[in-house]
Design an enzyme around this catalytic site. Structure first.
Site, PDB file in Angstrom:
ATOM      1  N   CYS A 100      21.853  59.953 -25.086  1.00 57.67           N
ATOM      2  CA  CYS A 100      23.403  59.831 -24.414  1.00 57.67           C
ATOM      3  C   CYS A 100      23.557  60.407 -23.090  1.00 57.67           C
ATOM      4  CB  CYS A 100      24.054  60.649 -25.539  1.00 57.67           C
ATOM      5  SG  CYS A 100      26.026  61.058 -24.939  1.00 57.67           S
ATOM      6  N   CYS A 144      26.165  62.929 -22.480  1.00 54.83           N
ATOM      7  CA  CYS A 144      25.775  64.522 -23.195  1.00 54.83           C
ATOM      8  C   CYS A 144      25.049  65.170 -22.293  1.00 54.83           C
ATOM      9  CB  CYS A 144      24.858  64.068 -24.424  1.00 54.83           C
ATOM     10  SG  CYS A 144      25.853  63.349 -25.784  1.00 54.83           S
TER      11      CYS A 144
END
Length: 186
Positions: free
Chosen positions: A103, A106
């Site tokens: 991600c 993230c």
């Protein structure tokens, strides 16, 4: 070359197919690993590599029930086994960050979350949960977007504390200040 010709001529399935020996050179050999390495073996490999460079970025925590706990700055990574003890039974609010290694957002907010863990360390515990390694928690808390932030107090999710997606340092400060005031933490 005789070996490859002999091997190819014995095949009745693909008579025109020539078998060539694999060429292993330098870094290209790593792309031919079968099966691919597991997530845990990659974490260990990366940690050893970082240690060997004398710039260790990860601090290893304790082994809890046979599972290695990784701490990055003030943020500890936990799993399903530790969730009840660390989050639900905590005597102070807990910010849970659901993340994944693949991600991009993230990774983008990771420094902001580490800053928040240090800034609010007296009032708040910050933990990280890997999305791919903990499917039961993902399903139980209905995490649909990453990164996802949820604040827990007294073993329950604080209503309206859920945030999904990237967040700036100023917004996370405002977000945490608002919820810490609402749960009246000294």
């Amino acid at each position: 070359m005789e070996t490859t010709t002999t091997m190819a001529s014995t095949s009745n399935l693909l008579p025109n197919f020539q078998i060539r020996p694999a060429i292993f050179s330098g870094t290209g050999a790593t792309s031919l690993l079968f099966p691919p390495p597991s997530r845990n073996s990659m974490k260990k490999l990366l940690f050893r590599r970082q240690q060997s460079m004398n710039g260790s970025l990860l601090n290893l925590g304790s082994r809890r029930r046979g599972k290695l706990s990784i701490t990055c700055g003030g943020v500890s990574e936990i799993g399903e086994a530790e969730f009840s003890d660390v989050v639900l039974k905590s005597d102070r609010p807990v910010l849970v960050e659901f993340v994944a290694t693949w991600c991009g957002p993230c990774r983008l907010i990771s420094p902001v979350i580490e800053w928040a863990a240090k800034e609010f360390e007296e009032q708040l515990l910050v933990v990280k949960i890997d999305h791919d390694s903990n499917p039961q928690l993902i399903a139980e808390y209905k995490v649909y977007g990453l990164p996802a932030l949820i604040i827990f107090k007294n073993g329950k999710e604080i209503p309206e504390s859920r945030r999904e997606g990237a967040i700036t340092k100023a917004k996370i400060k405002e977000y945490l200040d608002t919820f810490l005031e609402s749960v009246s933490v000294p």
